[in-house]
Design a protein around this motif. Structure first.
Motif, mmCIF file in Angstrom:
data_model
loop_
_atom_site.group_PDB
_atom_site.id
_atom_site.type_symbol
_atom_site.label_atom_id
_atom_site.label_comp_id
_atom_site.label_asym_id
_atom_site.label_seq_id
_atom_site.Cartn_x
_atom_site.Cartn_y
_atom_site.Cartn_z
ATOM 1 N N THR A 1 2.908 9.929 -9.881
ATOM 2 C CA THR A 1 1.997 10.034 -11.285
ATOM 3 C C THR A 1 0.814 10.961 -10.963
ATOM 4 O O THR A 1 0.310 11.102 -11.910
ATOM 5 C CB THR A 1 1.524 8.567 -11.604
ATOM 6 N N GLY A 2 0.288 10.919 -9.945
ATOM 7 C CA GLY A 2 -0.868 11.712 -9.730
ATOM 8 C C GLY A 2 -1.973 10.991 -9.924
ATOM 9 O O GLY A 2 -3.135 11.352 -10.068
ATOM 10 N N LEU A 3 -1.943 9.765 -10.456
ATOM 11 C CA LEU A 3 -2.904 8.814 -10.725
ATOM 12 C C LEU A 3 -3.605 8.355 -9.258
ATOM 13 O O LEU A 3 -2.903 7.837 -8.431
ATOM 14 C CB LEU A 3 -2.616 7.413 -11.313
ATOM 15 N N PRO A 4 -5.075 8.262 -9.118
ATOM 16 C CA PRO A 4 -5.453 7.571 -8.096
ATOM 17 C C PRO A 4 -5.369 6.131 -7.990
ATOM 18 O O PRO A 4 -5.224 5.665 -9.254
ATOM 19 C CB PRO A 4 -7.076 8.052 -8.215
ATOM 20 N N VAL A 5 -5.488 5.690 -6.923
ATOM 21 C CA VAL A 5 -5.171 4.101 -6.715
ATOM 22 C C VAL A 5 -6.520 3.341 -6.347
ATOM 23 O O VAL A 5 -6.945 3.799 -5.540
ATOM 24 C CB VAL A 5 -3.951 3.895 -5.728
ATOM 25 N N VAL A 6 -6.720 2.123 -7.059
ATOM 26 C CA VAL A 6 -7.503 1.242 -6.404
ATOM 27 C C VAL A 6 -6.809 -0.013 -6.195
ATOM 28 O O VAL A 6 -6.119 -0.352 -7.005
ATOM 29 C CB VAL A 6 -8.781 1.044 -7.500
ATOM 30 N N THR A 7 -7.236 -0.646 -4.995
ATOM 31 C CA THR A 7 -6.516 -2.017 -4.581
ATOM 32 C C THR A 7 -7.750 -2.717 -3.829
ATOM 33 O O THR A 7 -8.624 -2.067 -3.210
ATOM 34 C CB THR A 7 -5.366 -1.754 -3.932
ATOM 35 N N GLU A 8 -7.367 -3.856 -3.593
ATOM 36 C CA GLU A 8 -8.277 -4.967 -3.248
ATOM 37 C C GLU A 8 -8.178 -4.900 -1.582
ATOM 38 O O GLU A 8 -7.133 -5.082 -1.024
ATOM 39 C CB GLU A 8 -8.138 -6.357 -3.695
ATOM 40 N N ALA B 1 -17.941 2.682 5.118
ATOM 41 C CA ALA B 1 -16.513 3.485 4.998
ATOM 42 C C ALA B 1 -16.840 4.662 4.011
ATOM 43 O O ALA B 1 -16.201 5.749 4.066
ATOM 44 C CB ALA B 1 -15.327 2.626 4.371
ATOM 45 N N GLY B 2 -17.756 4.489 3.058
ATOM 46 C CA GLY B 2 -18.051 5.704 2.212
ATOM 47 C C GLY B 2 -17.051 5.759 1.200
ATOM 48 O O GLY B 2 -17.418 6.687 -0.014
ATOM 49 N N ALA B 3 -15.991 5.308 0.981
ATOM 50 C CA ALA B 3 -15.097 5.333 0.017
ATOM 51 C C ALA B 3 -15.686 4.745 -1.484
ATOM 52 O O ALA B 3 -16.721 3.935 -1.391
ATOM 53 C CB ALA B 3 -13.590 4.829 0.341
ATOM 54 N N PRO B 4 -15.264 5.074 -2.555
ATOM 55 C CA PRO B 4 -15.585 4.313 -3.667
ATOM 56 C C PRO B 4 -15.159 3.110 -3.914
ATOM 57 O O PRO B 4 -14.106 2.767 -3.406
ATOM 58 C CB PRO B 4 -14.974 5.168 -5.066
ATOM 59 N N LEU C 1 -6.724 -0.572 6.300
ATOM 60 C CA LEU C 1 -5.704 0.041 5.662
ATOM 61 C C LEU C 1 -5.654 0.459 4.163
ATOM 62 O O LEU C 1 -5.188 1.492 3.884
ATOM 63 C CB LEU C 1 -4.400 -1.194 5.629
ATOM 64 N N VAL C 2 -6.182 -0.142 3.487
ATOM 65 C CA VAL C 2 -6.643 0.188 2.052
ATOM 66 C C VAL C 2 -7.417 1.669 2.180
ATOM 67 O O VAL C 2 -6.712 2.500 1.333
ATOM 68 C CB VAL C 2 -7.647 -0.480 1.334
ATOM 69 N N LEU C 3 -8.192 2.075 2.814
ATOM 70 C CA LEU C 3 -8.538 3.276 2.813
ATOM 71 C C LEU C 3 -7.996 4.361 3.335
ATOM 72 O O LEU C 3 -8.011 5.334 3.118
ATOM 73 C CB LEU C 3 -9.938 3.162 3.860
ATOM 74 N N ARG C 4 -6.797 4.018 4.125
ATOM 75 C CA ARG C 4 -5.834 4.831 4.732
ATOM 76 C C ARG C 4 -4.847 5.281 3.501
ATOM 77 O O ARG C 4 -4.417 6.527 3.442
ATOM 78 C CB ARG C 4 -5.027 4.240 5.810
ATOM 79 N N TYR C 5 -4.650 4.424 2.352
ATOM 80 C CA TYR C 5 -3.398 4.753 1.476
ATOM 81 C C TYR C 5 -3.889 4.860 0.111
ATOM 82 O O TYR C 5 -3.478 5.451 -0.953
ATOM 83 C CB TYR C 5 -2.686 3.406 1.449
ATOM 84 N N CYS C 6 -5.279 4.581 -0.174
ATOM 85 C CA CYS C 6 -6.137 4.571 -1.491
ATOM 86 C C CYS C 6 -7.193 5.155 -1.821
ATOM 87 O O CYS C 6 -7.819 5.808 -0.970
ATOM 88 C CB CYS C 6 -5.896 2.900 -2.011
ATOM 89 N N LEU D 1 0.922 -1.143 -0.051
ATOM 90 C CA LEU D 1 -0.186 0.071 0.023
ATOM 91 C C LEU D 1 0.782 1.419 0.040
ATOM 92 O O LEU D 1 0.683 2.242 -0.700
ATOM 93 C CB LEU D 1 -0.956 0.131 1.283
ATOM 94 N N ARG D 2 1.902 1.214 0.653
ATOM 95 C CA ARG D 2 2.981 2.306 0.908
ATOM 96 C C ARG D 2 3.449 2.664 -0.657
ATOM 97 O O ARG D 2 3.619 3.799 -0.866
ATOM 98 C CB ARG D 2 3.883 2.014 1.789
#
Lengths: 345, 345, 345, 345
Positions: free
Chosen positions: C159-166, C202-205, C175-180, C149-150
């Protein structure tokens, strides 16, 4: 709604019934059987209901039956009692569990007679063996054709076992009917409607196998094609669905047995050999099929499976078949049925 | 290749084995079980073979086993004899066919106790009942949760039957372990690896259901997740594949029973209720499962199925369950097994 | 029937509505969203109809909607216009076809940054990469977890790209919500209802993948679990059904795209990489998906696929991805949509 | 291994080759085509390899090709370049995307001519229409048979469009060949090997549809049955797999398009109408098929779908077909192909 004419009804009586139906604005599907004529009445339900008692009162009419299922003549609504299909001494659909056995392909006289004697000795009451083989590849062994039928007829002459074998088209159907007692329509031809109709017109007992992705409704409508030509001597055979897992060749749909027994009055048997695709799993599937209520089994047996020209890995050796017969007989007894020859032992 | 350390092996011995493997250029997967440590050796096959006798000679090593299947600890290659999983008086994997029965959902104390008494009287030896219900819709009844577990514990206290119930996550797993004897991981969570690992670490008996499109390899690898955490008390349950035909809810994969029995030493049971989805087909599928070699059954029973909060159409009435038990016992006897309580009658 | 409260409605108003529904003998399902409360009304249809205008007149009520589908909040009946889910600069569900790309697994900082730069250069607008890997076998690489995740966060920073991860469970979700920017719920966890609810709260996408044998109704009900917790930022992803043919890893259900677009207002994307399982077929499936109306794609890209720790054969090389982007952009243009970065080139 | 004889090779040359193969202890599969003879060499691989250069040196031999796939003549190994099948002005397998369109069933002269004119005007280059209809139920409309063929011939005479229609058996095949340009073998008859062989011997272009659970290998072996009789004018058609979800009639296997294009040199088209089963989804599937690389489409169009005697819900209205043509042409252009008549507009 179906109008069943009496066996002795004459043409004029049948025509009057049809006229009455048409006068009411409904259409007709007419099936001329060897024994009797059946008239399907198609159209608006309330009109049908009004017409019903009128039709029942007409000369030559035996019975008027309401059938909600898309398959008519083969449905339980049409006939409550089980249909029994006689093939030689074997009775499909009665209390006995009928065992069909024999090699996948007829490869030679020796092989066929050897296996025929062995399965007879072990208690089978019908002999199987392929003379016309529908093979996935045009380069695989395609069967001995008429020579194979002659060998089967000889095996019957020697053992007294009636014979079932597959036909793939008009020509092979005609030949099969000349030499054998029962014609098989294979899974690949389950929706070959021309062949189904011809088998219906031929009148001989038909062993109809389910296609590997056919719904039970499609399967019963395939049987209806045979029945609508006047031939009700149909035995249905479940032999496995397309599998996604390589451990067996197909996925035996064991629930098809009780579901079919509920939907239709026709006998239902199971082919554990093609479903399993591997010798080791034939016996457990055979036992399961009988426990689930199957009226019979069709099992592949070979004297030298490792040399078989088709489906070697799934064919039982003779001794294995004897063992299978004993296991199946025990299950049959447990549920109040019998396996004839074995029980006698 | 797997190195099985002796139960009393100490840390230094284990570390030496691992060091030896690494020195040979291979990697290690270490499983710390409650009883013993297992070291998976991963890498080149010929190197492994050379290493084998060396490892077998080391202190603390009990045995070195070559396992070709991707699932290791649960494979027949690893253990030839059947694993027996004890839950209360029930012994999964032994000669007896174990019957788990009870309502789909725990809905009330009255309902649960009524059904528990009835299934005990009929011969069941494990009680089932859902307290945490994974439902397809968020708007369906989701179970009584901890209150449901308390009711199950009371039913156990009264009837003496051990209890199995489903956990869906860490929190419910912890609660289930507090009140029940065996935790079920449902078909929807078959590849919820976090839950599988937690159930592995918890050490209690696990009833693992096969997902509706899982291959047998995926299923056994899911069991391997539990086993690799040191918990070998796993009972596998076949409950039907995704169906394309609406007559049953799922397609029971009956051949999974003999195939699994060949691939793994773990007990294998069948859930005919979810597979059938309709009361009428539960008994034939139950009989077929036992005939195919299943070590047990899990059947849904309700005192008033027409009022059930979930899966009403597939739950048997109490009398129907009694009838099922008698039928199953007859099949079990026919193949040389027993259904304990019924046999005693 | 669903009662949608106004964003500013207070507790007393909500309680009054619920009381009114209960007084009419109906039950209630209450969803407390971040923005507003939604009250599902469950029970007899005619009673609901009578109640409708009464409820619409009450204080704090914005709208009352009749929804016949079992999935409510995610259905087209509930919202006619397309929902747009924003993740960084990417807008799922708008006129642009969003491209998510990156490695199957985050394996190292170098690998991830190299690939991130390449996919950004080629026109991707979201970066993917697995840190928690749900693997069929417990002995396969399970991901770098927080370290992964780090690395992803660093790739985003550069890169400025937003990140999606499982995420696979509560702990990894946190943890994912903290970094992505967006959390993926994988095919194996599509019916992990605890995880779905947590992602909802959690409310995130959320990127929700369809299970390999899930019906579209089950898929949309899984999304409904997220939505019923107040989180409507859901992107659906079709990634292939369980296949019976070995030529591809799964069978991409391309018709799911137009069917879902009709049934739901949520964005629908396609994962051609997992469906194909082989590099050669990724581009044709990607083109087909866009032509069928998909709102985006998620594609696996690796700088050295032959050394990948997971799913090597299906990961595109960087140059292949650039080529794919150009092809996809042409199709997008042909149907009146755009692929943002590529179009700008 | 396959020995391809020169077009002008005489019988003696062919016999010598066969003798040489047999002398080496291998068997032979001989295909007598209209243009040339092909000799399949079956048996031990190392012996084949030794024989190879010897055979290549023999008189009358054009080429010796090693084919690893079970399908030989239809495989890419046998022919690298795409086969082009000409039907009237339509060229399947070339740069153009061929559009076949017309009614599901030929119901009347008026209906057929109306639709034929409309699809011609919209840009179709081949007319379809069923005269012999394989219907699931024997009580459904079975087609106008020869009268239907006469109507199709009239439609061809008026519009200039070549005609494809289905044959179900020897008799209908003979009739179809008399009136039409291309014969369709339907999904239900994909493994009707007698029909495949007859279509092979007939020599006319064949449109072969994939069975709903056929593997691609089984599909290509079915084509091989046609090809092994000397007829290489085969167009393959993907039309959907058996579905478990009721939203579409079948599950279109879109990946079959690129996979088939890799495995075989034959043209591959897609039938979005049968796959979708619903009008709304025909256009997205058609676009997807072309984007995935299909060489053509076969689409059902009716002037009054609500009155159609078969498959009404999936037949497009004339205006909808025009719209579809425009959409498909845009996609075709985007991937560097053309839709002839539309592009000219």
């Amino acid at each position: 709604m179906i109008v069943i004419m009496q066996p002795g009804a004459d043409l004029a009586q049948t025509e009057s019934v049809i006229q009455r139906v048409r006068d009411a604005g409904l259409s007709v599907h007419r099936s001329e059987g060897v024994m009797r004529t059946i008239i399907g009445v198609i159209g608006d339900d309330s009109t049908k209901e009004q017409l019903r008692s009128m039709l029942e009162a007409m000369d030559g009419v035996e019975r008027v039956v309401k059938v909600l299922q898309p398959f008519k003549l083969v449905s339980r609504e049409y006939l409550q009692e089980n249909t029994v299909v006689d093939v030689g001494n074997a009775r499909f659909g009665g209390p006995e569990v009928v065992m069909i056995a024999g090699p996948c392909s007829v490869e030679s006289r020796d092989q066929t007679l050897t296996v025929a004697r062995a399965v007879k000795a072990a208690g089978a009451t019908v002999l199987r063996g392929g003379a016309f083989k529908p093979r996935t590849s045009p380069y695989s062994f395609q069967g001995l054709e008429e020579e194979g039928l002659r060998i089967l007829a000889d095996a019957r002459a020697e053992t007294g076992l009636p014979v079932v074998t597959e036909a793939m088209d008009s020509r092979s159907l005609e030949l099969v009917l000349r030499y054998c007692n029962m014609v098989q329509i294979g899974a690949r031809n389950m929706q070959n409607y021309t062949l189904l109709r011809e088998a219906g017109r031929a009148g001989a007992p038909v062993l109809l196998k389910r296609g590997p992705s056919a719904t039970l409704e499609e399967f019963l409508l395939a049987a209806e094609y045979v029945a609508s030509e006047g031939n009700g001597k149909i035995v249905l055979c479940e032999r496995g669905l397309r599998a996604f897992d390589g451990y067996t060749r197909f996925t035996l749909d064991i629930s098809a047995v009780p579901v079919l027994k509920k939907l239709t009055h026709l006998p239902v048997i199971v082919d554990p050999s093609h479903a399993a695709g591997k010798r080791d799993y034939v016996a457990p599937l055979a036992r399961a099929a009988v426990a689930a209520g199957a009226d019979g089994l069709i099992v592949e047996v070979h004297n030298e499976p490792e040399k078989a020209l088709s489906d070697g890995p799934q064919q039982l050796r003779e001794a294995e078949f004897g063992e299978l017969m004993r296991k199946v007989a025990t299950i049959a007894t447990a549920i109040g049925r019998t396996v004839p020859a074995v029980s006698r032992v």
